[in-house]
Motif scaffolding. Structure first.
Motif, PDB file in Angstrom:
ATOM      1  N   UNK A  32       0.823  -1.212   0.000  1.00 54.89           N
ATOM      2  CA  UNK A  32       0.000   0.000   0.000  1.00 54.89           C
ATOM      3  C   UNK A  32       0.857   1.263   0.000  1.00 54.89           C
ATOM      4  N   UNK A  33       1.875   1.325   0.856  1.00 51.35           N
ATOM      5  CA  UNK A  33       2.717   2.519   0.909  1.00 51.35           C
ATOM      6  C   UNK A  33       3.695   2.565  -0.255  1.00 51.35           C
ATOM      7  N   UNK A  34       4.092   1.391  -0.748  1.00 49.40           N
ATOM      8  CA  UNK A  34       4.950   1.352  -1.931  1.00 49.40           C
ATOM      9  C   UNK A  34       4.305   2.057  -3.114  1.00 49.40           C
ATOM     10  N   UNK A  35       2.975   1.961  -3.216  1.00 50.63           N
ATOM     11  CA  UNK A  35       2.238   2.640  -4.293  1.00 50.63           C
ATOM     12  C   UNK A  35       2.338   4.160  -4.172  1.00 50.63           C
ATOM     13  N   UNK A  36       2.712   4.655  -2.981  1.00 51.88           N
ATOM     14  CA  UNK A  36       2.849   6.088  -2.738  1.00 51.88           C
ATOM     15  C   UNK A  36       4.316   6.525  -2.723  1.00 51.88           C
ATOM     16  N   UNK A  37       5.223   5.602  -3.025  1.00 53.67           N
ATOM     17  CA  UNK A  37       6.641   5.938  -3.010  1.00 53.67           C
ATOM     18  C   UNK A  37       7.257   5.917  -1.622  1.00 53.67           C
ATOM     19  N   UNK A  38       6.561   5.322  -0.658  1.00 61.41           N
ATOM     20  CA  UNK A  38       7.071   5.192   0.708  1.00 61.41           C
ATOM     21  C   UNK A  38       7.670   3.805   0.835  1.00 61.41           C
ATOM     22  N   UNK A  39       8.914   3.731   1.300  1.00 56.69           N
ATOM     23  CA  UNK A  39       9.664   2.481   1.292  1.00 56.69           C
ATOM     24  C   UNK A  39       9.746   1.834   2.673  1.00 56.69           C
ATOM     25  N   UNK A  40       9.872   0.520   2.674  1.00 59.74           N
ATOM     26  CA  UNK A  40      10.227  -0.230   3.867  1.00 59.74           C
ATOM     27  C   UNK A  40      11.721  -0.001   4.069  1.00 59.74           C
ATOM     28  N   UNK A  47      11.966  -6.087  16.658  1.00 63.33           N
ATOM     29  CA  UNK A  47      10.764  -6.387  15.889  1.00 63.33           C
ATOM     30  C   UNK A  47      10.051  -5.206  15.263  1.00 63.33           C
ATOM     31  N   UNK A  48      10.633  -4.017  15.305  1.00 62.72           N
ATOM     32  CA  UNK A  48      10.023  -2.876  14.633  1.00 62.72           C
ATOM     33  C   UNK A  48      10.327  -2.940  13.148  1.00 62.72           C
ATOM     34  N   UNK A  49       9.418  -2.402  12.307  1.00 66.14           N
ATOM     35  CA  UNK A  49       9.671  -2.227  10.883  1.00 66.14           C
ATOM     36  C   UNK A  49       9.438  -0.747  10.590  1.00 66.14           C
ATOM     37  N   UNK A  50      10.418  -0.111   9.940  1.00 66.51           N
ATOM     38  CA  UNK A  50      10.405   1.320   9.678  1.00 66.51           C
ATOM     39  C   UNK A  50      10.043   1.613   8.224  1.00 66.51           C
ATOM     40  N   UNK A  51       9.210   2.629   8.012  1.00 66.12           N
ATOM     41  CA  UNK A  51       8.817   3.058   6.669  1.00 66.12           C
ATOM     42  C   UNK A  51       9.052   4.554   6.534  1.00 66.12           C
ATOM     43  N   UNK A  52       9.422   4.985   5.327  1.00 64.38           N
ATOM     44  CA  UNK A  52       9.592   6.400   5.055  1.00 64.38           C
ATOM     45  C   UNK A  52      10.068   6.596   3.635  1.00 64.38           C
ATOM     46  N   UNK A  53      10.262   7.847   3.254  1.00 66.06           N
ATOM     47  CA  UNK A  53      10.834   8.134   1.937  1.00 66.06           C
ATOM     48  C   UNK A  53      12.354   8.158   2.048  1.00 66.06           C
ATOM     49  N   UNK A  54      12.888   9.063   2.828  1.00 63.15           N
ATOM     50  CA  UNK A  54      14.337   9.140   3.027  1.00 63.15           C
ATOM     51  C   UNK A  54      14.735   8.725   4.433  1.00 63.15           C
ATOM     52  N   UNK A  55      13.854   8.971   5.410  1.00 59.24           N
ATOM     53  CA  UNK A  55      14.112   8.588   6.795  1.00 59.24           C
ATOM     54  C   UNK A  55      12.817   8.091   7.416  1.00 59.24           C
ATOM     55  N   UNK A  56      12.910   7.289   8.462  1.00 59.07           N
ATOM     56  CA  UNK A  56      11.705   6.669   9.026  1.00 59.07           C
ATOM     57  C   UNK A  56      10.745   7.684   9.634  1.00 59.07           C
ATOM     58  N   UNK A  57       9.462   7.490   9.331  1.00 55.87           N
ATOM     59  CA  UNK A  57       8.420   8.334   9.904  1.00 55.87           C
ATOM     60  C   UNK A  57       7.220   7.506  10.358  1.00 55.87           C
ATOM     61  N   UNK A  58       7.124   6.253   9.888  1.00 57.31           N
ATOM     62  CA  UNK A  58       5.998   5.371  10.194  1.00 57.31           C
ATOM     63  C   UNK A  58       6.574   4.045  10.646  1.00 57.31           C
ATOM     64  N   UNK A  75      -7.378   7.292  12.610  1.00 60.64           N
ATOM     65  CA  UNK A  75      -7.142   7.122  11.183  1.00 60.64           C
ATOM     66  C   UNK A  75      -5.830   7.800  10.854  1.00 60.64           C
ATOM     67  N   UNK A  76      -4.985   7.112  10.106  1.00 67.88           N
ATOM     68  CA  UNK A  76      -3.716   7.679   9.658  1.00 67.88           C
ATOM     69  C   UNK A  76      -3.821   7.917   8.167  1.00 67.88           C
ATOM     70  N   UNK A  77      -3.575   9.155   7.738  1.00 65.19           N
ATOM     71  CA  UNK A  77      -3.680   9.526   6.332  1.00 65.19           C
ATOM     72  C   UNK A  77      -2.313   9.692   5.694  1.00 65.19           C
ATOM     73  N   UNK A  78      -2.134   9.103   4.520  1.00 63.57           N
ATOM     74  CA  UNK A  78      -0.891   9.197   3.757  1.00 63.57           C
ATOM     75  C   UNK A  78      -1.139  10.028   2.504  1.00 63.57           C
ATOM     76  N   UNK A  79      -0.243  10.975   2.246  1.00 60.88           N
ATOM     77  CA  UNK A  79      -0.387  11.869   1.103  1.00 60.88           C
ATOM     78  C   UNK A  79      -0.066  11.148  -0.196  1.00 60.88           C
TER      79      UNK A  79
END
Length: 132
Positions: A32-40, A47-58, A75-79
């Motif tokens: 879902x986030x990959x479709x928005x350009x947000x990377x794992x 056991x944490x998994x970090x997501x973000x574009x350049x640095x972790x935010x989610x 609800x968490x909204x992604x741009x």
């Protein structure tokens, strides 16, 4: 303005949500986030998994207190950059184990809003919005 340690938006340092099955939730967010350009951005700590574009935010992980995750009312909204990205977010999330919480389309409560809503595998409500 100084550079925040985790996110660059100046309001939130990060968002952390609980996952009952971290692998299943990570696969959902990869899609879902990959479709928005947000990377794992990979695993962190215990056991944490970090997501973000350049640095972790989610961040997703099992709740620290060992109890089941609960986010009723949150609800968490992604741009998204375009309606096509919103559509891709929704389709990819459904294909990766999410459930529909609101089909992609115009939202009458905000002028020009185009959005889609999903529940992730742990029941967290997420959405993607763009404005046209």
């Amino acid at each position: 303005m100084s550079n925040p340690v985790i996110s660059g938006d100046g309001i939130f340092s990060h968002v952390f949500i609980g996952a009952a099955d971290v692998q299943k939730s990570a696969a959902f967010y990869d899609a879902a986030l990959g479709a928005l350009g947000i990377k794992n951005l990979g695993p962190f700590g215990n056991g944490w998994v970090l997501f973000g574009r350049e640095k972790p935010a989610f961040i997703i992980a099992r709740p620290g207190n060992g109890e089941a995750p609960s986010s009723n009312g949150v609800t968490i909204g992604f741009a998204a950059a375009t309606p096509a990205e919103v559509d891709a977010f929704h389709a990819a999330g459904l294909a990766a184990g999410g459930t529909d919480e609101g089909q992609p389309g115009a939202r009458g409560h905000l002028p020009g809003a185009y959005a889609a809503y999903l529940r992730d595998p742990a029941g967290n409500k997420v959405c993607s919005y763009t404005f046209v």
